[in-house]
Structure formats: C-alpha cells, structure tokens
Design a protein around this motif. Structure first.
Motif, short mmCIF file in Angstrom:
data_model
loop_
_atom_site.label_atom_id
_atom_site.label_comp_id
_atom_site.label_asym_id
_atom_site.label_seq_id
_atom_site.Cartn_x
_atom_site.Cartn_y
_atom_site.Cartn_z
N THR A 1 -57.51 -24.13 -27.52
CA THR A 1 -57.42 -22.76 -28.00
C THR A 1 -58.83 -22.24 -28.29
O THR A 1 -59.74 -23.01 -28.58
CB THR A 1 -56.55 -22.65 -29.28
OG1 THR A 1 -57.10 -23.51 -30.27
CG2 THR A 1 -55.10 -23.00 -28.99
N GLU A 2 -58.97 -20.93 -28.19
CA GLU A 2 -60.29 -20.31 -28.32
C GLU A 2 -60.97 -20.63 -29.65
O GLU A 2 -62.20 -20.76 -29.72
CB GLU A 2 -60.13 -18.80 -28.15
CG GLU A 2 -61.39 -18.08 -27.79
CD GLU A 2 -61.11 -16.65 -27.34
OE1 GLU A 2 -61.76 -16.23 -26.38
OE2 GLU A 2 -60.25 -15.98 -27.95
N ASP A 3 -60.20 -20.80 -30.72
CA ASP A 3 -60.79 -20.98 -32.05
C ASP A 3 -61.00 -22.44 -32.46
O ASP A 3 -61.42 -22.73 -33.57
CB ASP A 3 -59.93 -20.28 -33.11
CG ASP A 3 -58.55 -20.89 -33.25
OD1 ASP A 3 -58.13 -21.67 -32.36
OD2 ASP A 3 -57.86 -20.58 -34.24
N TRP B 1 -64.11 -27.71 -28.56
CA TRP B 1 -65.10 -27.15 -27.64
C TRP B 1 -66.39 -27.95 -27.72
O TRP B 1 -66.99 -28.29 -26.69
CB TRP B 1 -65.35 -25.68 -27.93
CG TRP B 1 -64.25 -24.79 -27.46
CD1 TRP B 1 -63.33 -24.14 -28.24
CD2 TRP B 1 -63.91 -24.46 -26.11
NE1 TRP B 1 -62.46 -23.42 -27.46
CE2 TRP B 1 -62.79 -23.61 -26.15
CE3 TRP B 1 -64.44 -24.81 -24.87
CZ2 TRP B 1 -62.20 -23.09 -24.99
CZ3 TRP B 1 -63.85 -24.30 -23.71
CH2 TRP B 1 -62.74 -23.46 -23.78
N ASP C 1 -63.76 -22.99 -17.80
CA ASP C 1 -62.47 -22.76 -18.46
C ASP C 1 -61.90 -21.41 -18.08
O ASP C 1 -62.64 -20.48 -17.76
CB ASP C 1 -62.60 -22.86 -19.99
CG ASP C 1 -63.26 -21.66 -20.61
OD1 ASP C 1 -62.53 -20.75 -21.08
OD2 ASP C 1 -64.50 -21.60 -20.63
N PRO D 1 -58.16 -18.94 -19.18
CA PRO D 1 -56.89 -18.90 -19.91
C PRO D 1 -55.79 -19.50 -19.03
O PRO D 1 -55.74 -19.23 -17.82
CB PRO D 1 -56.65 -17.42 -20.16
CG PRO D 1 -58.02 -16.80 -20.06
CD PRO D 1 -58.75 -17.61 -19.05
N ASP E 1 -51.36 -19.73 -29.98
CA ASP E 1 -52.51 -19.11 -29.33
C ASP E 1 -52.64 -19.57 -27.88
O ASP E 1 -52.21 -20.67 -27.53
CB ASP E 1 -53.80 -19.45 -30.07
CG ASP E 1 -53.90 -18.77 -31.43
OD1 ASP E 1 -53.18 -17.78 -31.66
OD2 ASP E 1 -54.69 -19.24 -32.27
N THR E 2 -53.26 -18.73 -27.07
CA THR E 2 -53.50 -19.06 -25.67
C THR E 2 -54.33 -20.34 -25.57
O THR E 2 -55.30 -20.53 -26.29
CB THR E 2 -54.25 -17.90 -24.98
OG1 THR E 2 -53.37 -16.76 -24.96
CG2 THR E 2 -54.66 -18.24 -23.55
N GLU E 3 -53.91 -21.20 -24.68
CA GLU E 3 -54.63 -22.44 -24.38
C GLU E 3 -55.46 -22.22 -23.12
O GLU E 3 -54.94 -21.79 -22.09
CB GLU E 3 -53.66 -23.60 -24.15
CG GLU E 3 -52.87 -24.00 -25.38
CD GLU E 3 -53.57 -25.02 -26.26
OE1 GLU E 3 -54.66 -25.50 -25.90
OE2 GLU E 3 -53.00 -25.33 -27.33
N HIS E 4 -56.77 -22.49 -23.21
CA HIS E 4 -57.66 -22.37 -22.06
C HIS E 4 -57.69 -23.71 -21.33
O HIS E 4 -57.85 -24.76 -21.96
CB HIS E 4 -59.08 -22.02 -22.52
CG HIS E 4 -59.19 -20.61 -22.99
ND1 HIS E 4 -59.88 -19.66 -22.30
CD2 HIS E 4 -58.66 -19.99 -24.07
CE1 HIS E 4 -59.80 -18.51 -22.94
NE2 HIS E 4 -59.06 -18.69 -24.02
#
Length: 177
Positions: free
Chosen positions: A120-122, A127, A143, A145, A158-161
């Motif tokens: 997820t982005e956050d 990361w 990466d 989405p 949340d969106t998973e990249h």
C-alpha cells in the motif's frame, strides 16, 4: 573511547524453512506486526507446510522473530512475496533484507527472473525494505497500482501497488555477495 559493555550482544537469527508446527508461532508474529494483514492461523500453517520451500523463518533463542511467506507464481518465472514480518525485538538488524536474500538463493527460486510483492502507498517500512533489497542486488524496482481500493476491495482496503524487482542471474548474485 571505551566500549559500551552494558549493551547486550545480539546474535544473528538462524534462517530456515518453516515447519507445519511453526504455524501458530508465525500467526502470533504476524498478529504482532501491525499494520500487516492478519490471516487465519490455518492459512499460516498451510503456508509453512505446503510452501515451505519459498517461505523463510528466522529464529532467535528458540523464538520465531522473522517470517516471509512467498510462492512461485504458477506458469511464470516470478517469485511472489506475500508478507514479511519482523518481530519488534529483532528490528534494526536488517533481518527483512537478509531473509529476502536467503529466499532468492533457494533452489525453489532458481528460475525466478522477478520478485513481485504488493504494498500500500502508505507502508513506508515495506517500501524502504524492498527499495533497499533492489539496490543490494542491483535490481530495477517498478510499481503500478494493481489491486484497487474500489474495484477489488469494495472500498475496505487501500490500493495495493504491484512492485516488481528484476532479479540478477544466479552467477551475478554470487559475485555481488
């Protein structure tokens, strides 16, 4: 300057393939590693049993302090890493990256040309881990989405990249070590 003799020495955790009997301890570790998604204890048991060749357990003083669940994606030369968990008592040792390096050297991963995972982005810790891993092996990290909040999670996650890291060929990895 004198050495600080009051600090306890930390031994390196022992890395190994999981056993089915590790399932409950793996589940407890994942549960203690927020914000990781918790799976059922049975799912962790199946991972430890059926996918043991592409999973890693890190053990320190008899306790499981690290876990990677992964699998080779069917009909593709890609290793998918599902979760990386490191106990709070083993953080700061570079254990996540050490487990990833151990995993890609396994016979079961010999044919892998890419490592994939979703983040997820956050999730700054994930990361940082995977960027550090990519640098360590000289791999390219990309990466996009992939599993989207509304289309795949009905707004509940949340969106998973999809993160893709190119893996070096085995001989290049040996030279890099």
């Amino acid at each position: 300057m004198p050495k600080d003799t009051d600090k306890p020495r930390t031994r390196a955790p022992r890395l190994r393939k999981p056993l089915a009997t590790d399932g409950a301890d793996i589940w407890a570790l994942v549960k203690s590693c927020k914000p990781l998604d918790e799976n059922s204890m049975y799912a962790n048991l199946i991972q430890a049993d059926h996918f043991r060749d592409t999973c890693v357990v890190a053990e320190l003083d008899g306790d499981i302090v690290g876990w990677i669940s992964g699998h080779m994606i069917p009909a593709r030369d890609e290793l998918f890493v599902w979760q990386v968990a490191v106990s709070p008592k083993a953080r700061g040792l570079g254990l996540g990256k050490t487990m990833l390096l151990d995993l890609i050297e396994r016979d079961a991963c010999d044919g892998a040309t890419h490592l994939k995972t979703t983040i997820t982005e956050d999730n700054a810790a994930s990361w940082a881990l995977f960027r550090s891993f990519a640098r360590a092996i000289g791999g390219q990290l990309d990466d996009v989405p992939h599993f989207e909040r509304d289309a795949h999670f009905d707004g509940h996650h949340d969106t998973e990249h999809m993160v893709t890291i190119t893996l070096p060929e085995a001989d290049a990895l040996i030279r890099a070590a």
